[in-house]
Design an enzyme around this catalytic site. Structure first.
Site, PDB file in Angstrom:
ATOM      1  N   ASP A 225       0.867  -1.184   0.000  1.00  0.00           N
ATOM      2  CA  ASP A 225       0.000   0.000   0.000  1.00  0.00           C
ATOM      3  C   ASP A 225       0.903   1.233   0.000  1.00  0.00           C
ATOM      4  OD1 ASP A 225      -2.186   1.681   0.146  1.00  0.00           O
ATOM      5  OD2 ASP A 225      -2.562   1.344   2.279  1.00  0.00           O
ATOM      6  N   ARG A 292     -13.888  -4.792  -5.244  1.00  0.00           N
ATOM      7  CA  ARG A 292     -14.531  -3.917  -4.246  1.00  0.00           C
ATOM      8  C   ARG A 292     -16.039  -3.855  -4.490  1.00  0.00           C
ATOM      9  NH1 ARG A 292     -11.603   0.104  -1.830  1.00  0.00           N
ATOM     10  NH2 ARG A 292     -13.544   0.498  -0.707  1.00  0.00           N
TER      11      ARG A 292
END
Length: 309
Positions: A225, A292
């Site tokens: 990330d 998602r």
């Protein structure tokens, strides 16, 4: 009785596994058979203090596909910016909405809203946790493995909100997770302790290491990330120096040949991940982004149909 979705710690391992399975079913439903619209007649607001591409669009599209109406609210669209107490806002919005999705800086803000609201509150990112992201990530892992339990994942970089949630998600599914974080960037201790406990119960492991190559060795998935999250811009120089050895690059992939490459996006190419790894044939970052949508549809269906039972 309402349920909230504040962190993955609120869910049992069985509940989380059920969400991942339902997300997989929703994604792989044959075209023309997707007639279930559990949100018909329902309105879901998205209250976002931080900008977003994937979270906002995937929630709005998902709510539409489930038959509901989405309402986007920035801080300037509500009275919070003029000093209205959080509990008053929560009570008012509960009179209009079926659920509220929050993307905010502070986990405390989210928890105050959840305490006062009479409708489900969904965490779309805070400083502590990013649970919707991890349900999508687990769906992605499921798509690229024969059997999830025992799969090895390595997370490299800042032990941030994504790392905290990844710990609980992997532990609940019996995965073996290694996190390579520099000193001072470890995950939240409470998430780590619970993750290690749950991993033991489910046949997996959760470890924090300092050496990224050691952590990556033999892994089937490499995940990272950004080094500097929104709200941390003043620390960006220090973070780039501290995390310089924790980049997802070809050296790490050499330690884990054939590993799939994951990133929750947006990526800062050249910082936490190289351009080569983003474009590598084994990169699955855009499958992750798509998932998602399916994960959040499963979460919305679960929360809103449960409330009616």
């Amino acid at each position: 009785m309402k349920r909230d979705f504040l962190t993955l710690r609120d869910l049992t391992s069985g509940e989380l596994a059920g969400l991942v399975l339902r997300a997989w079913e929703m994604k792989h439903q044959p075209k023309g058979q997707n007639s279930s619209c559990p949100l018909i007649g329902k309105s879901v607001a998205l209250l976002f203090e931080k900008p977003s591409t994937r979270t906002r669009v995937s929630f709005e599209v998902g709510i539409y596909q489930l038959g509901g109406q989405s309402i986007f609210l920035s801080p300037r669209d509500v009275q919070l910016s003029r000093g209205e107490p959080l509990n008053d806002t929560a009570r008012v919005l509960s009179r209009y909405l079926s659920a509220l999705v929050i993307r905010t800086y502070s986990q405390e803000t989210l928890e105050i809203l959840a305490k006062e609201a009479g409708i489900p509150i969904i965490n779309a990112l805070t400083d502590l946790a990013h649970p919707c992201q991890i349900v999508g990530d687990l769906l992605t892992v499921k798509e690229y493995t024969v059997q999830m339990a025992g799969t090895r994942i390595t997370y490299v970089g800042d032990g941030n909100n994504v790392a905290n949630s990844l710990i609980i998600g992997c532990a609940a599914m019996g995965l073996n997770l290694a996190l390579a974080c520099p000193a001072g960037y470890d995950p939240d201790p409470a998430f780590l302790a619970e993750g290690q406990r749950r991993a033991t119960e489910n046949g997996g492991t959760v470890r924090v290491l300092r050496d990224p190559v050691e952590a990556a060795a033999g892994s089937q998935f490499l995940y990272t990330d950004v080094w500097t999250s929104m709200g941390q811009e003043e620390e960006s120089g220090k973070r780039r120096r501290d995390l310089a050895d924790y980049q997802l690059n070809g050296k790490l992939l050499d330690a884990a040949p054939g590993a799939r490459i994951m990133h929750c996006l947006p990526a800062h190419r050249g910082e936490e991940i190289t351009d080569e790894m983003m474009e590598h044939p084994d990169s699955i970052v855009f499958d992750q982004a798509e998932n998602r949508l399916h994960a959040q549809k499963a979460i919305l269906e679960w929360l809103l149909t449960m409330r009616e039972k």
